[in-house]
Design an enzyme around this catalytic site. Sequence first.
Site, PDB file in Angstrom:
ATOM      1  CG  ASP A   1      -2.007  -1.013   1.274  1.00  0.00           C
ATOM      2  OD1 ASP A   1      -2.515  -1.452   0.034  1.00  0.00           O
ATOM      3  OD2 ASP A   1      -2.394  -1.705   2.170  1.00  0.00           O
TER       4      ASP A   1
ATOM      5  CG  ASP B   1      -6.641  -1.390  -1.549  1.00  0.00           C
ATOM      6  OD1 ASP B   1      -6.742  -2.603  -1.523  1.00  0.00           O
ATOM      7  OD2 ASP B   1      -6.062  -0.981  -0.808  1.00  0.00           O
TER       8      ASP B   1
END
Length: 210
Positions: free
Chosen positions: A150, A184
């Site tokens: 991420d 995401d």
Amino acid sequence: MNDKSIITRGRLAVILIAVILVVDQLIKIWVKTHMALHESIHVFDWFYITFIENNGMAYGMQIGSKLLLSLFRVAAIAVLSVYIWRLTTRQQPRWGYVVCLAMVLAGAAGNLIDCMCYGLCFDASTMYHVSEYVGFGNGYASFLTGKVVDMFYFPLIVTHYPDWFPFCGGDEFIFFSPVFNFADASISVGVVALLLFYRREISQISMKRE
């Protein structure tokens, strides 16, 4: 039924999935091989590139066993892939519905690639070591247990709770603190658009199951 339209919708889904996967993986691989764990690059006051890894679902959530979660992803991707294939070859769905489904599928597949391959191909990222490619099978984890990369952090509002506020008075408050990745974002936009604009199609799926 227009066969040309059906084929075009199917191609649209394939092209969109491929583009999202390529962009997602290029970003992740660059971050993984150029930044140390928890390193942060200040882009704007409200936007940082912050490298973290997680074992869980979107936005760093932790749910159950990593291996079981990866297997669930595999099953969900397989089911959604079959559904999109049948939808675009047997029906004439709305363009936007196909786009939303493709975004969800691509996002899920993007994070699954991390779990499948990154643990096998890269050594572990730490605060003092930037990860390197070490050859397939020589990495930090086994198949399906790699960590998801991420990097996008948007602290849009950074302030503090009032001192009188119960339990957390004086503590820092950050509006939108999760760190997430391109996959995401693709899943989130796809799901929100489905709920807002394609409830009819979703309800039809529920009716068929009943």
